[in-house]
Design a protein around this motif. Structure first.
Motif, mmCIF file in Angstrom:
data_model
loop_
_atom_site.group_PDB
_atom_site.id
_atom_site.type_symbol
_atom_site.label_atom_id
_atom_site.label_comp_id
_atom_site.label_asym_id
_atom_site.label_seq_id
_atom_site.Cartn_x
_atom_site.Cartn_y
_atom_site.Cartn_z
ATOM 1 N N LEU A 70 0.114 -6.976 -1.161
ATOM 2 C CA LEU A 70 1.509 -6.572 -1.353
ATOM 3 C C LEU A 70 1.921 -5.615 -0.252
ATOM 4 N N GLY A 71 3.012 -5.949 0.429
ATOM 5 C CA GLY A 71 3.560 -5.075 1.453
ATOM 6 C C GLY A 71 4.851 -4.442 0.975
ATOM 7 N N PHE A 72 4.923 -3.125 1.050
ATOM 8 C CA PHE A 72 6.104 -2.384 0.605
ATOM 9 C C PHE A 72 6.937 -2.015 1.828
ATOM 10 N N ALA A 73 8.085 -2.661 1.973
ATOM 11 C CA ALA A 73 8.908 -2.522 3.169
ATOM 12 C C ALA A 73 9.517 -1.127 3.249
ATOM 13 N N ALA A 74 9.395 -0.511 4.430
ATOM 14 C CA ALA A 74 9.995 0.795 4.670
ATOM 15 C C ALA A 74 11.427 0.678 5.167
#
Length: 298
Positions: free
Chosen positions: A185-189
């Motif tokens: 899971l990538g949490f977009a900044a």
């Protein structure tokens, strides 16, 4: 060094934080990983100067300055924004300057052309021969370094691996080295839908997802809700998080746990990608606005 620390909250799942921020005092986290093989490549090519790009609060700018000083390179940072904006250097630029980095300021419109061959040629005309490191450090050599984040033990132990996402390099490396049974899971900044396309340039696997609900408005936006979370998290765990990347990721993980996103009894590994040097500059901005500050600085 780095370490995995269990986050002891009353969850029905297990949450661990991999402290990649402890890899190096100045070149911490994903910046250490991204620069590792780029520095080796620059040495093999007998380059003596590193040129890279970044904003005025960029962790990558400080990390490149530190890596350059440590390995005997001259460093030049192409900084987004007019020079008049930074006559009084903020903590990030002041730190990079103290490490020997020289700055070349370009307006925001020019900065958008940072990958244009004509612009790169103009930099060579100005600075001579150099090794170019992209904004955020993301290239194939950076991906190679980030593939080393996930160990064989991590592949067997965890169901989910979470990372903050800026340019997509770190999560690309994690995806490449993950096991097929794991969900990455990538949490977009940042706001925007461009990240998935950028990541697909570097990965073949499909066991990943970009979570775009926790960017808090993007790089320059620091919301009170996030600051309160960072302070509470530090008080309970003694783990400092940055407000641009890892803090947003951890906020998102907690929220998804409450929303029962993860399967029961799951084991989650959250990657701490560093970036703590930027807290001082963020606190300057918050102080100027008479807002609650982050109660720790590194």
């Amino acid at each position: 060094m780095n370490q995995k620390v269990e986050i002891n909250f009353p969850f029905a799942i297990s949450l661990y934080c991999k402290r990649d921020d402890l890899l190096h005092p100045l070149i911490s986290g994903n910046k250490f990983r991204k620069l590792k093989y780029n520095i080796l490549e620059a040495q093999q090519l007998n380059k003596t100067t590193l040129v890279t790009f970044g904003g005025a609060f960029s962790n990558h700018i400080v990390a490149t300055a530190a890596a350059g000083k440590e390995n005997g390179f001259k460093t030049i940072g192409v900084i987004r924004g007019n020079e008049l904006e930074y006559q009084q250097l903020n903590p990030t630029l002041a730190h990079a300057s103290s490490l020997g980095m020289q700055f070349f300021y370009v307006d925001r419109e020019t900065y958008r052309n940072k990958e244009n061959p004509n612009f790169i040629e103009s930099l060579h005309n100005r600075f001579g021969d150099f090794y170019l490191i992209p904004e955020g450090g993301t290239n194939n050599l950076a991906i190679k370094g980030c593939e080393e984040i996930v160990t064989e033990e991590d592949k067997n132990e965890f169901d989910y691996i979470c990372s903050a996402v800026g340019t997509g390099g770190t999560i690309s490396g994690i995806i490449n080295s993950s096991s097929n049974h794991q969900k990455i899971l990538g949490f977009a900044a940042l706001k925007g839908d461009f990240l998935s396309n950028d990541i697909r340039k570097f990965v073949q696997k499909t066991n990943w997802e970009i979570i775009s609900d926790y960017h808090f408005g993007g790089y320059g936006k620091i919301k009170p809700e996030l600051v309160a979370f960072l302070n509470q998290f530090y008080e309970q765990t003694h783990i400092p998080l940055d407000p641009i990347y890892t803090g947003k990721m951890m906020f998102g993980i907690f929220d998804l746990i409450e929303k029962k996103y993860f399967k029961p009894n799951a084991k989650i590994l959250a990657i701490h990608t560093g970036g703590l040097q930027g807290i001082k500059g963020v606190n300057q901005v918050l102080n100027a606005k008479n807002k609650e500050i982050i109660e720790y600085e590194i």
